[in-house]
Design an enzyme around this catalytic site. Structure first.
Site, PDB file in Angstrom:
ATOM      1  CD  GLU A 116      -2.868  -1.276   2.298  1.00 52.86           C
ATOM      2  OE1 GLU A 116      -4.099  -1.173   2.199  1.00 52.86           O
ATOM      3  OE2 GLU A 116      -2.300  -1.541   3.377  1.00 52.86           O
ATOM      4  CD  GLU A 136      -3.580  -6.522   3.675  1.00 51.08           C
ATOM      5  OE1 GLU A 136      -2.916  -5.473   3.727  1.00 51.08           O
ATOM      6  OE2 GLU A 136      -3.645  -7.235   2.652  1.00 51.08           O
TER       7      GLU A 136
END
Length: 258
Positions: A116, A136
């Site tokens: 990210e 995740e």
């Protein structure tokens, strides 16, 4: 600025080199590291010497191998929302909208929050051994620092959902083919490749570069308003000193002095 605990900072010429320096933790992003990065970005944005930034990770294994998962345990829903909101606002969005070009030099694993961070940068150059992913879902989570929004912009909805829903990692060449990174180079050439890209940008107008970043981002955020933002920024450029110098240099058949 105060002594940095989790980063190495070197300013050479017009470039700031930021190295995330937690190799024992594979450069994972804990809260302390993110707070320090937010302060560092504020300083570099106003530093008139700095025209571009190169991000990389310490050691040979990782760019950033994710968030520090130990800090997630015990958070309430409200606390988790605040953590994600703060990370978006003070770090990832600041990088994404930074008026000076930021290049991620991905030297190893870029996973979860690390990917990210890389996706928030303007460009991504990967070494041949780099691996990228958003794992995740294997923790019962989803990306919380912009991954669900920026990955589809780079690789398309289908590939983004494949990566997010499986949690699989991509190697560097796969990442290049799907548009996640701009270029893949040998590890020895990683920083010099980033430097060469920035050198090309430094020969151009810094005000025009900042404007272009803002307008591209606005068009992605709000496609209906993108053309109007471009028209307004195009017109505003005509009152800048860089426009005067650029046009004069062109007509006089010389290199501009920005």
């Amino acid at each position: 600025m105060e002594t940095l605990k989790n980063f190495l900072l070197e300013i050479s010429g017009q470039t700031a080199y930021i190295t995330i320096n937690r190799p024992a933790k594979l450069n994972a992003l804990n809260r302390e590291t993110l707070v320090e990065l937010a302060d560092l970005l504020k300083t570099l944005e106003t530093d008139t010497q700095v025209r571009g930034v190169i991000f990389t990770g310490a050691g040979e294994k990782a760019f950033v191998a994710g968030a520090d998962i130990a800090e997630f345990k015990g958070l309430s829903v409200a606390e988790a929302e605040e953590l994600a909101s703060w990370g978006h606002r003070e770090v990832m969005d600041k990088i994404y909208h930074f008026p000076k070009p930021i290049i991620a030099a991905i030297n190893g694993f870029a996973l979860g929050g690390g990917l990210e961070l890389a996706m928030a940068c303007h460009l991504r150059i990967a070494s041949e051994q780099a691996k990228m992913g958003l794992p995740e879902v294997s923790l019962g989570l989803i990306p919380g620092y912009g991954g669900t929004q920026r990955l589809p912009q780079l690789v398309g909805r289908g590939k983004a959902l494949e990566m997010i829903l499986t949690g699989d990692m991509l190697d560097a060449q796969h990442a290049l083919r799907c548009g996640l990174v701009n270029e893949v180079v040998p590890a020895a050439d990683l920083i010099s490749t980033c430097e060469q890209l920035l050198a090309k940008m430094y020969a151009k107008s810094s005000t025009a570069i900042a404007s272009a970043i803002a307008v591209v981002n606005e068009g992605l955020r709000n496609p209906a308003e993108g053309p109007a933002a471009e028209i307004k920024a195009f017109g505003k450029a005509f009152e800048t000193k860089d426009f005067e110098e650029g046009v004069s240099a062109f007509l006089e058949k010389r290199k501009p002095n920005f």
